[in-house]
Design a protein around this motif. Structure first.
Motif, PDB file in Angstrom:
ATOM      1  N   GLY A   3       0.786  -1.229   0.000  1.00  0.00           N
ATOM      2  CA  GLY A   3       0.000   0.000   0.000  1.00  0.00           C
ATOM      3  C   GLY A   3       0.811   1.269   0.000  1.00  0.00           C
ATOM      4  O   GLY A   3       0.505   2.217  -0.716  1.00  0.00           O
ATOM      5  N   TYR A   4       1.903   1.301   0.790  1.00  0.00           N
ATOM      6  CA  TYR A   4       2.686   2.532   0.865  1.00  0.00           C
ATOM      7  C   TYR A   4       3.426   2.827  -0.437  1.00  0.00           C
ATOM      8  O   TYR A   4       3.642   3.981  -0.785  1.00  0.00           O
ATOM      9  N   ILE A   5       3.772   1.780  -1.173  1.00  0.00           N
ATOM     10  CA  ILE A   5       4.445   1.997  -2.463  1.00  0.00           C
ATOM     11  C   ILE A   5       3.456   2.585  -3.465  1.00  0.00           C
ATOM     12  O   ILE A   5       3.790   3.510  -4.214  1.00  0.00           O
ATOM     13  N   GLU A   6       2.246   2.074  -3.459  1.00  0.00           N
ATOM     14  CA  GLU A   6       1.209   2.600  -4.351  1.00  0.00           C
ATOM     15  C   GLU A   6       0.914   4.062  -4.013  1.00  0.00           C
ATOM     16  O   GLU A   6       0.797   4.903  -4.895  1.00  0.00           O
ATOM     17  N   GLU A   7       0.803   4.337  -2.721  1.00  0.00           N
ATOM     18  CA  GLU A   7       0.534   5.705  -2.272  1.00  0.00           C
ATOM     19  C   GLU A   7       1.687   6.643  -2.659  1.00  0.00           C
ATOM     20  O   GLU A   7       1.463   7.761  -3.110  1.00  0.00           O
ATOM     21  N   ARG A   8       2.916   6.159  -2.500  1.00  0.00           N
ATOM     22  CA  ARG A   8       4.082   6.958  -2.866  1.00  0.00           C
ATOM     23  C   ARG A   8       4.084   7.256  -4.367  1.00  0.00           C
ATOM     24  O   ARG A   8       4.365   8.380  -4.788  1.00  0.00           O
ATOM     25  N   ALA A   9       3.759   6.266  -5.176  1.00  0.00           N
ATOM     26  CA  ALA A   9       3.740   6.452  -6.625  1.00  0.00           C
ATOM     27  C   ALA A   9       2.728   7.529  -7.020  1.00  0.00           C
ATOM     28  O   ALA A   9       3.013   8.381  -7.865  1.00  0.00           O
ATOM     29  N   VAL A  10       1.577   7.516  -6.390  1.00  0.00           N
ATOM     30  CA  VAL A  10       0.547   8.526  -6.669  1.00  0.00           C
ATOM     31  C   VAL A  10       1.027   9.908  -6.206  1.00  0.00           C
ATOM     32  O   VAL A  10       0.893  10.895  -6.930  1.00  0.00           O
ATOM     33  N   ASP A  11       1.610   9.966  -5.012  1.00  0.00           N
ATOM     34  CA  ASP A  11       2.123  11.242  -4.492  1.00  0.00           C
ATOM     35  C   ASP A  11       3.223  11.809  -5.380  1.00  0.00           C
ATOM     36  O   ASP A  11       3.276  13.017  -5.637  1.00  0.00           O
ATOM     37  N   ILE A  12       4.088  10.936  -5.854  1.00  0.00           N
ATOM     38  CA  ILE A  12       5.175  11.364  -6.737  1.00  0.00           C
ATOM     39  C   ILE A  12       4.612  11.957  -8.020  1.00  0.00           C
ATOM     40  O   ILE A  12       5.033  13.018  -8.472  1.00  0.00           O
ATOM     41  N   ALA A  13       3.653  11.277  -8.615  1.00  0.00           N
ATOM     42  CA  ALA A  13       3.062  11.760  -9.865  1.00  0.00           C
ATOM     43  C   ALA A  13       2.378  13.107  -9.660  1.00  0.00           C
ATOM     44  O   ALA A  13       2.523  14.019 -10.483  1.00  0.00           O
ATOM     45  N   SER A  35      16.070   6.430  -9.813  1.00  0.00           N
ATOM     46  CA  SER A  35      15.550   5.218 -10.449  1.00  0.00           C
ATOM     47  C   SER A  35      14.229   4.779  -9.813  1.00  0.00           C
ATOM     48  O   SER A  35      13.346   4.264 -10.506  1.00  0.00           O
ATOM     49  N   THR A  36      14.076   5.010  -8.519  1.00  0.00           N
ATOM     50  CA  THR A  36      12.814   4.681  -7.852  1.00  0.00           C
ATOM     51  C   THR A  36      11.697   5.586  -8.350  1.00  0.00           C
ATOM     52  O   THR A  36      10.582   5.124  -8.607  1.00  0.00           O
ATOM     53  N   VAL A  37      11.999   6.872  -8.500  1.00  0.00           N
ATOM     54  CA  VAL A  37      11.004   7.809  -9.043  1.00  0.00           C
ATOM     55  C   VAL A  37      10.580   7.348 -10.425  1.00  0.00           C
ATOM     56  O   VAL A  37       9.388   7.256 -10.740  1.00  0.00           O
ATOM     57  N   HIS A  38      11.553   7.044 -11.245  1.00  0.00           N
ATOM     58  CA  HIS A  38      11.264   6.635 -12.621  1.00  0.00           C
ATOM     59  C   HIS A  38      10.439   5.354 -12.650  1.00  0.00           C
ATOM     60  O   HIS A  38       9.447   5.254 -13.384  1.00  0.00           O
ATOM     61  N   LYS A  39      10.808   4.379 -11.835  1.00  0.00           N
ATOM     62  CA  LYS A  39      10.066   3.112 -11.804  1.00  0.00           C
ATOM     63  C   LYS A  39       8.649   3.311 -11.289  1.00  0.00           C
ATOM     64  O   LYS A  39       7.694   2.730 -11.818  1.00  0.00           O
ATOM     65  N   ASP A  40       8.499   4.140 -10.256  1.00  0.00           N
ATOM     66  CA  ASP A  40       7.162   4.405  -9.713  1.00  0.00           C
ATOM     67  C   ASP A  40       6.248   5.003 -10.770  1.00  0.00           C
ATOM     68  O   ASP A  40       5.089   4.620 -10.885  1.00  0.00           O
ATOM     69  N   VAL A  41       6.755   5.940 -11.541  1.00  0.00           N
ATOM     70  CA  VAL A  41       5.917   6.647 -12.515  1.00  0.00           C
ATOM     71  C   VAL A  41       5.700   5.830 -13.783  1.00  0.00           C
ATOM     72  O   VAL A  41       4.595   5.788 -14.311  1.00  0.00           O
ATOM     73  N   THR A  42       6.739   5.178 -14.277  1.00  0.00           N
ATOM     74  CA  THR A  42       6.620   4.498 -15.572  1.00  0.00           C
ATOM     75  C   THR A  42       6.086   3.072 -15.480  1.00  0.00           C
ATOM     76  O   THR A  42       5.522   2.571 -16.447  1.00  0.00           O
ATOM     77  N   GLU A  43       6.255   2.412 -14.336  1.00  0.00           N
ATOM     78  CA  GLU A  43       5.804   1.021 -14.231  1.00  0.00           C
ATOM     79  C   GLU A  43       4.660   0.845 -13.226  1.00  0.00           C
ATOM     80  O   GLU A  43       3.597   0.349 -13.574  1.00  0.00           O
ATOM     81  N   ARG A  44       4.895   1.251 -12.003  1.00  0.00           N
ATOM     82  CA  ARG A  44       3.902   1.001 -10.949  1.00  0.00           C
ATOM     83  C   ARG A  44       2.628   1.814 -11.139  1.00  0.00           C
ATOM     84  O   ARG A  44       1.524   1.301 -10.995  1.00  0.00           O
ATOM     85  N   LEU A  45       2.788   3.089 -11.447  1.00  0.00           N
ATOM     86  CA  LEU A  45       1.629   3.969 -11.541  1.00  0.00           C
ATOM     87  C   LEU A  45       0.718   3.598 -12.709  1.00  0.00           C
ATOM     88  O   LEU A  45      -0.489   3.801 -12.638  1.00  0.00           O
ATOM     89  N   VAL A  46       1.295   3.059 -13.763  1.00  0.00           N
ATOM     90  CA  VAL A  46       0.487   2.646 -14.920  1.00  0.00           C
ATOM     91  C   VAL A  46      -0.553   1.609 -14.500  1.00  0.00           C
ATOM     92  O   VAL A  46      -1.681   1.624 -14.985  1.00  0.00           O
ATOM     93  N   GLN A  47      -0.200   0.744 -13.568  1.00  0.00           N
ATOM     94  CA  GLN A  47      -1.131  -0.278 -13.083  1.00  0.00           C
ATOM     95  C   GLN A  47      -2.137   0.300 -12.098  1.00  0.00           C
ATOM     96  O   GLN A  47      -3.264  -0.157 -12.013  1.00  0.00           O
TER      97      GLN A  47
END
Length: 90
Positions: A3-13, A35-47
């Motif tokens: 959950g916190y990774i998903e929340e972080r990805a949304v906050d980052i975007a 690299s974490t920012v990039h992965k959160d936005v390009t991979e995790r956030l898409v899902q």
């Protein structure tokens, strides 16, 4: 995904979109790697939220296309500062 990774990805975007921030600025703000920012936005956030991922991607692509200009301006500023420091010194 946790959950916190998903929340972080949304906050980052949201941060990238709101402040038109670069990956480097965002990483510094959130205390994570580029690299974490990039992965959160390009991979995790898409899902998680494809619409938000698309909006963030537009900003990141724009920043990427302008980075050579910012780099040149930063180098120019560096040498102007160096030149001014030398003129004051002598």
């Amino acid at each position: 995904m946790k959950g916190y990774i998903e929340e972080r990805a949304v906050d980052i975007a949201k941060y990238i979109i709101e402040y038109n921030a670069t990956v480097r600025q965002t990483a510094k703000q959130f205390g994570i790697s580029k690299s974490t920012v990039h992965k959160d936005v390009t991979e995790r956030l898409v899902q998680i939220n494809p619409s938000l991922a698309s909006q963030a991607r537009v900003v990141l692509d724009l920043n990427k296309s302008e980075r050579h200009i910012r780099g040149g301006l930063a180098t120019k500023e560096k040498y102007l500062q160096k030149q001014q420091h030398c003129q004051v010194k002598y």
